[in-house]
Enzyme design. Structure first.
Site, PDB file in Angstrom:
ATOM      1  N   ASP A   1     -11.517   2.819   4.133  1.00 25.30           N
ATOM      2  CA  ASP A   1     -11.957   1.540   4.170  1.00 25.30           C
ATOM      3  C   ASP A   1     -13.464   1.325   4.016  1.00 25.30           C
ATOM      4  O   ASP A   1     -14.060   0.254   3.676  1.00 25.30           O
ATOM      5  CB  ASP A   1     -11.468   0.662   5.490  1.00 25.30           C
ATOM      6  CG  ASP A   1     -10.250  -0.202   5.114  1.00 25.30           C
ATOM      7  OD1 ASP A   1     -10.067  -0.580   4.351  1.00 25.30           O
ATOM      8  OD2 ASP A   1      -9.556  -0.220   6.428  1.00 25.30           O
TER       9      ASP A   1
ATOM     10  N   LYS B   1       0.775  -1.213  -0.010  1.00 24.71           N
ATOM     11  CA  LYS B   1       0.160   0.128   0.104  1.00 24.71           C
ATOM     12  C   LYS B   1       0.851   1.258  -0.008  1.00 24.71           C
ATOM     13  O   LYS B   1       0.754   2.126  -0.917  1.00 24.71           O
ATOM     14  CB  LYS B   1      -0.935  -0.050   1.266  1.00 24.71           C
ATOM     15  CG  LYS B   1      -2.093  -0.833   1.196  1.00 24.71           C
ATOM     16  CD  LYS B   1      -2.745  -0.984   2.558  1.00 24.71           C
ATOM     17  CE  LYS B   1      -3.792  -2.150   2.520  1.00 24.71           C
ATOM     18  NZ  LYS B   1      -4.257  -2.631   3.801  1.00 24.71           N
TER      19      LYS B   1
ATOM     20  N   GLN C   1      -5.205  -1.372   9.747  1.00 23.60           N
ATOM     21  CA  GLN C   1      -4.931  -2.795   9.098  1.00 23.60           C
ATOM     22  C   GLN C   1      -5.528  -3.770  10.202  1.00 23.60           C
ATOM     23  O   GLN C   1      -5.562  -3.784  11.412  1.00 23.60           O
ATOM     24  CB  GLN C   1      -3.363  -3.302   8.759  1.00 23.60           C
ATOM     25  CG  GLN C   1      -3.527  -4.539   8.233  1.00 23.60           C
ATOM     26  CD  GLN C   1      -3.982  -4.361   6.834  1.00 23.60           C
ATOM     27  OE1 GLN C   1      -3.911  -3.361   5.982  1.00 23.60           O
ATOM     28  NE2 GLN C   1      -4.354  -5.590   6.415  1.00 23.60           N
TER      29      GLN C   1
END
Ligand code: GUN
Length: 297
Positions: free
Chosen positions: A121, A54, A98
């Site tokens: 997200d 990422k 995460q």
């Protein structure tokens, strides 16, 4: 006739190219540089690989990338304080924590402490609610990538029968909402669904996100249907070693389906591309600018 292979790697590269153009415009015309912060707690090896990837791709499209790597024993208080700092940081437009988090941390509470405008997200309860009621929201990256590929291949999805297998908050549930938003008739199936092969047989679109290697077989698929395989499973190879397979059995499904995403090289590359796209979208919205329609549901 063998199925058309939907090439996620090439598609993701084209999304990243468009993201990079928007980043240039934001920097040159609007004097703002989109920034993404990724928070990793602990040392889960798979998460470390994702986070590295990422960070690299964020920099490649011209955005600011910051990573916070915290010890597995980090307290809730310390993590919440970091998120609060990122929430008010004007150089940060996207925050990703995460998952999975270590067991002593309350995942829902942590996710809901992120500013919904920076929740790239799309996991914050307010974004989940906005998506469920068809309002403008941040959309989870993997289902957004699947939707982009389906729209690209089919054009309109209106009236199609779609079966999503898997009811996770990250993929299955938002995927069903997105397909409904595009006027599909949606069935959300899962591990306890009765007569799964019969349910799948009706589908023009099958999205397999159940986490079981090669579970969906060609005999279950309606000839000509489109199979989107979200699964990433590592299995033992006959001659030793391991290989990656999806939730669909590629060999049998690709001889019946009209189109199919491979594993690897299908949905996988789209997830990070959509994370970058969501960060650009968040940057436009936070700055009160008109956003590009191409990345949103
Ligand atoms: N872990 C596995 N997939 C994801 C994802 O899409 N977002 C976050 N935050 N963690 C994950």
């Amino acid at each position: 006739m063998p199925a058309h292979i939907i090439d996620g790697k090439t598609f993701a590269a084209s999304v990243r190219g468009k993201v990079a153009k928007h980043v240039s415009q934001l920097r040159e015309i609007h004097m703002t540089k989109p920034g993404l912060a990724v928070v990793l707690v602990g040392e889960d090896p798979a998460s470390q690989v994702y986070v590295r990837s990422k960070g690299k791709q964020t920099v490649e499209v011209g955005m600011k990338s910051i990573e916070h790597k915290l010890d597995a024993s980090t307290s809730e208080k310390v993590l919440l304080a970091l998120i609060e700092k990122l929430n008010t940081d004007t150089e940060i437009h996207g925050i990703l924590v995460q998952l999975p988090l270590p067991k002593h941390l309350d995942e829902d509470m942590i996710i809901n402490s992120i500013d919904p405008a920076k929740d790239v997200d799309g996991f914050h309860i307010s974004n989940v609610g906005l998506l469920g009621t068809g309002q403008k929201s941040m959309v989870p990256c993997t289902p957004l990538g699947c939707l982009m590929m389906l729209r690209d291949y089919h054009g309109s999805l209106s009236g199609m029968d779609a079966v999503v297998i898997g009811r996770s908050n990250i993929v299955g549930k938002p995927m069903a909402q997105l397909l409904l938003g595009d006027s599909c008739t949606v069935t959300l199936a899962h591990s306890r669904t009765k007569n799964l092969p019969e349910v799948i047989q009706r589908a023009d679109i099958v999205v397999a996100a159940v986490g079981r290697p090669q579970m969906v077989i060609g005999d279950w698929i309606k000839p000509g249907a489109t199979v989107i395989d979200v699964g990433i499973n590592r299995i033992e190879k006959a001659g030793g070693g391991t290989r990656l397979v999806g939730d669909a059995d590629f060999a049998s499904c690709s001889s019946v389906a009209g189109a199919i995403t491979p594993v690897p090289g299908g949905v996988g590359p789209m997830t990070i591309a959509c994370l970058l796209a969501n960060t650009v979208t968040a940057c436009y919205r936070i700055n009160g600018l008109e956003e590009p329609g191409e990345f949103t549901a």
